[in-house]
Design a protein around this motif. Structure first.
Motif: not given
Length: 295
Positions: A257-284
């Motif tokens: 519920a606190m995830a804002e949407g998809p993002a990218r970190i150096n071209g790799k998948p990530a999740v942007r949170m409502r507080d502005g944090s961007v967290l990487p999504v690993s392949r696994s």
């Protein structure tokens, strides 16, 4: 994009350093150790302070020197380590180098203080003082790293689940244990509040947003702030029961519920949170994150 990723890493390093300094300065052991050292040095009066300063002034002098120089040195060492990345903990040579670099501002602080108290003529020569402080700081940095590594080794070894065994926590879902078997996550509390919030200071017990591993600590984020908790990451995830969430990386868990949407970190998948944090999504964990609509 490369510059954005660089700024993201630097911001993370600064925030991690800030949280670590807050933890140290709030530690009772830090202040007790500093007080004991100040009393010992004040009573013995090394480096000419016995004859130059009265007992009350000596005690105040060494207390000030202890707090300021340790905070400055530890803060800079921590920042350099965070900028270097997680692999830094494997090499003590890095810690010695960080300590030597941190000795530069510490030497300037000590020299300026002595020059102000005793006069520039009576203050030790800056080059000799700098060399001595850098050497001492390098040794202290290695010792502190070894102590922290020893106290956190067991938690660090168990806190990171295997890459091929994603751990999901969807409310009262299930999570694989370290032995590969599936264990039922604990039920939420009667009021539906996740148990992990009870480990936070009262003013930070808001709506759970996300959690990240920070060495052997778990950085728990809510809409009211964050706090570092000493525990295994798998245990922290188990204590989110009652909140729909998902592990997206071996070091990151998010509340859906606190995830804002998809993002990218150096071209790799990530999740942007409502507080502005961007967290990487690993392949696994990418398939589970895609199913949940995070990427």
């Amino acid at each position: 994009m490369r510059e954005l990723a660089k700024n993201f890493v630097n911001d993370n390093a600064l925030q991690s350093t800030k949280r670590e300094m807050q933890r140290v300065l709030a530690s009772r052991s830090f202040w007790l150790t500093t007080l004991a050292a100040a009393i010992l040095l004040g009573l013995t009066g090394p480096f000419g302070t016995w004859s130059a300063l009265s007992l009350p002034v000596r005690l105040a002098y060494w207390a000030f020197v202890g707090v300021v120089t340790y905070a400055a040195g530890y803060g800079l060492v921590t920042l350099l380590a965070n900028l270097q990345g997680p692999g830094r903990t494997k090499h003590l040579a890095f810690w010695a180098g960080y300590g030597a670099i941190a000795g530069l501002p510490v030497a300037l602080i000590v020299w300026a203080l002595n020059a102000g108290l005793f006069g520039r003529a009576a203050a030790p020569a800056l080059p000799e003082l700098t060399a001595m402080v850098m050497a001492v700081s390098a040794v202290v940095s290695v010792i502190v790293a070894l102590l922290e590594r020893q106290t956190g080794a067991a938690a660090s070894a168990q806190a990171r689940p295997q890459p091929d065994a994603p751990v999901e926590n969807l409310g009262t879902g299930t999570a694989p244990t370290s032995g590969g078997q599936t264990a039922r996550a604990p039920e939420s509390q009667p009021d539906g509040r996740p148990k992990i919030l009870d480990r936070l200071p009262p003013e930070q017990r808001g709506r759970l947003s996300h959690m990240s591993m920070q060495d052997h600590y778990v950085d728990v984020r809510t809409d009211r702030g964050s706090a570092l908790v000493l525990m295994r990451f798998s245990d922290a995830i188990a204590e989110t029961a009652g909140v729909d969430g998902l592990q997206i990386h071996r070091s990151h868990w998010v509340a859906l519920a606190m995830a804002e949407g998809p993002a990218r970190i150096n071209g790799k998948p990530a999740v942007r949170m409502r507080d502005g944090s961007v967290l990487p999504v690993s392949r696994s964990y990418i398939d589970a994150a895609r199913t949940a609509g995070l990427v």
